[in-house]
Design a protein around this motif. Sequence first.
Motif, PDB file in Angstrom:
ATOM      1  N   THR A  26      32.052  41.240  40.798  1.00  0.00           N
ATOM      2  CA  THR A  26      32.947  41.044  39.645  1.00  0.00           C
ATOM      3  C   THR A  26      32.851  42.185  38.650  1.00  0.00           C
ATOM      4  OG1 THR A  26      31.276  39.708  38.502  1.00  0.00           O
ATOM      5  CG2 THR A  26      32.898  38.529  39.830  1.00  0.00           C
TER       6      THR A  26
ATOM      7  N   ALA B 182      34.613  45.216  39.925  1.00  0.00           N
ATOM      8  CA  ALA B 182      36.045  45.019  39.703  1.00  0.00           C
ATOM      9  C   ALA B 182      36.411  45.286  38.249  1.00  0.00           C
ATOM     10  CB  ALA B 182      36.436  43.594  40.083  1.00  0.00           C
TER      11      ALA B 182
ATOM     12  N   VAL C 292      38.854  48.273  36.666  1.00  0.00           N
ATOM     13  CA  VAL C 292      40.083  47.909  35.962  1.00  0.00           C
ATOM     14  C   VAL C 292      40.120  48.422  34.522  1.00  0.00           C
ATOM     15  CG1 VAL C 292      41.360  45.916  35.048  1.00  0.00           C
ATOM     16  CG2 VAL C 292      40.543  45.917  37.414  1.00  0.00           C
TER      17      VAL C 292
ATOM     18  N   ALA D 285      40.167  38.099  38.897  1.00  0.00           N
ATOM     19  CA  ALA D 285      41.126  38.597  39.879  1.00  0.00           C
ATOM     20  C   ALA D 285      42.559  38.440  39.368  1.00  0.00           C
ATOM     21  CB  ALA D 285      40.946  37.865  41.207  1.00  0.00           C
ATOM     22  N   LEU D 286      42.841  37.286  38.762  1.00  0.00           N
ATOM     23  CA  LEU D 286      44.192  37.037  38.252  1.00  0.00           C
ATOM     24  C   LEU D 286      44.548  38.004  37.124  1.00  0.00           C
ATOM     25  CD1 LEU D 286      46.525  35.090  38.766  1.00  0.00           C
ATOM     26  CD2 LEU D 286      45.576  33.578  37.024  1.00  0.00           C
TER      27      LEU D 286
ATOM     28  N   SER E 113      43.383  41.021  36.753  1.00  0.00           N
ATOM     29  CA  SER E 113      43.588  42.342  37.356  1.00  0.00           C
ATOM     30  C   SER E 113      44.979  42.450  37.972  1.00  0.00           C
ATOM     31  CB  SER E 113      42.522  42.599  38.419  1.00  0.00           C
ATOM     32  OG  SER E 113      41.226  42.547  37.871  1.00  0.00           O
ATOM     33  N   VAL E 114      45.420  41.368  38.626  1.00  0.00           N
ATOM     34  CA  VAL E 114      46.778  41.353  39.180  1.00  0.00           C
ATOM     35  C   VAL E 114      47.801  41.501  38.053  1.00  0.00           C
ATOM     36  CG1 VAL E 114      48.511  39.916  40.334  1.00  0.00           C
ATOM     37  CG2 VAL E 114      46.172  40.019  41.224  1.00  0.00           C
TER      38      VAL E 114
ATOM     39  N   LEU F 149      41.788  38.698  31.639  1.00  0.00           N
ATOM     40  CA  LEU F 149      40.623  39.368  32.217  1.00  0.00           C
ATOM     41  C   LEU F 149      39.360  39.040  31.409  1.00  0.00           C
ATOM     42  CD1 LEU F 149      40.194  41.594  34.550  1.00  0.00           C
ATOM     43  CD2 LEU F 149      40.031  43.211  32.655  1.00  0.00           C
TER      44      LEU F 149
ATOM     45  N   LEU G  59      44.064  49.097  40.251  1.00  0.00           N
ATOM     46  CA  LEU G  59      44.077  47.746  39.686  1.00  0.00           C
ATOM     47  C   LEU G  59      44.107  46.678  40.775  1.00  0.00           C
ATOM     48  CD1 LEU G  59      46.528  48.418  36.709  1.00  0.00           C
ATOM     49  CD2 LEU G  59      44.055  48.034  36.574  1.00  0.00           C
ATOM     50  N   TRP G  60      44.817  46.930  41.858  1.00  0.00           N
ATOM     51  CA  TRP G  60      44.820  45.977  42.972  1.00  0.00           C
ATOM     52  C   TRP G  60      43.457  45.936  43.663  1.00  0.00           C
ATOM     53  CZ3 TRP G  60      47.975  42.147  43.767  1.00  0.00           C
ATOM     54  CH2 TRP G  60      49.288  42.209  43.271  1.00  0.00           C
TER      55      TRP G  60
ATOM     56  N   ALA H  43      41.326  43.708  41.683  1.00  0.00           N
ATOM     57  CA  ALA H  43      41.644  42.293  41.917  1.00  0.00           C
ATOM     58  C   ALA H  43      40.992  41.786  43.198  1.00  0.00           C
ATOM     59  CB  ALA H  43      43.162  42.117  41.987  1.00  0.00           C
TER      60      ALA H  43
ATOM     61  N   LEU I 242      38.135  38.828  43.565  1.00  0.00           N
ATOM     62  CA  LEU I 242      38.431  37.668  44.396  1.00  0.00           C
ATOM     63  C   LEU I 242      37.364  37.456  45.463  1.00  0.00           C
ATOM     64  CD1 LEU I 242      40.598  35.487  44.708  1.00  0.00           C
ATOM     65  CD2 LEU I 242      41.724  36.976  46.390  1.00  0.00           C
TER      66      LEU I 242
END
Length: 420
Positions: free
Chosen positions: A22, A25, A29, A87-88, A90-91, A109, A178-179, A182, A186
């Motif tokens: 996490t 990630a 981001v 994750a959400l 980041s999306v 985030l 960014l993806w 995410a 996740l």
Amino acid sequence: MTDTRKPVWSWLIVLVVAALLTQTALNVVRPVTTYKLLDLGADPTVLGLITAAYAVVPLATALWFGRISDRVLDLRWLVAGGAGLLALGSVGLAVASNIPLVGLASALLGLGHLVFTIAGQASVARYAPADRMNTGFGWFTAAYSAGQLIGPLIGGFLLGTETGSAAEGRSAGIAIALWVGALLALAAAPMMLIRSAAGPGRGRLEVEQLGPETGEEPAETSGVPAGKATLVGVLRVRGVASHMLASLALLAMLDILTAFLPLVGEAAGVSPAEVGILLAVRAMASISSRVFLPRLSLRYSARALLLLSLYGSGLALILPPLVITHVWAVVPLLILGGFCLGLGQPLTMTLVSMSVPESWRGAALAVRLTGNRAGQVVMPLVAGLIAAPLGAAGAIWFTCGVLLLSGWEKSVRSDPPPSG
């Protein structure tokens, strides 16, 4: 018969791996978000506003989630939920097409990071033996530092080495980064569904006396009521407000470096890839300090180590914005500043946890996070206003001043004497 007082650390291994994913990630981001905002025409004041938006929802919900963490029997689901929210968010950042949407995604985030952090800290406070709590928090926060090392390297690699007008075509790299963030977040959620053994929660008899690691007396012997934890009640416990100020200042510096060092680098002609390496150097130094924290805690008091963290980072990080184009100068400063920054957060977690009754610990750690999030709202806003006339370096210098102020406050105040 098995000695149930022996810690079973498999739960910590799973938690640390999830934290690594996490935080990698998150640190892919967040620096990349700065470059996305630059592409959308944002100035330093707007950057400060968006950085503050990251902490707005957590500021309002931290204590509530802390109380939930004290009541919930299985913290794995709360940890997994935090990873899913990361994750959400980041999306949301990947698909956002304007600055307000970037702000909303940043708030989501921040909520995910809050939920994951509260649940993770509550797990350590619940399952780690009292005399090994610094070890548990040290490894948990070392995973955070490892993510702060790996994330900027990934983001910088994906964005490349172009700056200024030559970087106009990097929008695709920003979206990919960014993806990637995410997907990493996740991946942490199913980690927490692994059934791992957890050490039994400590009874009150096991925390009646603290070792030399904390230098604090237990709250149960300090006249603290053991009723429902409230924001005011936790803050009234001797030493807690001071520990929170230190935690706020240390975390604010991490946020300001993550958000404003890319801006300093862009102005100086330093590429995103190079800035990513510099942020990774800082994180590597923080990892080393957290790995060695249990050994350092045996030789030095928590107060001495926390003063080193505040004064050392506050002084070392004044100069990097001025010498960012000179690798031989900026890298040693970031190593020193990163080492000192890394010491402070696990120490404040332990000090806050051991200052309150055991039944308050999840809520007390959440109050600490509430203070952190308040700082993450106010500090970037003030830093952004300072950066407008002084440049992005002014934001970093302002935060150094807050670190030194917190160190001075710790130096002049009288802490409770060690027990035993």
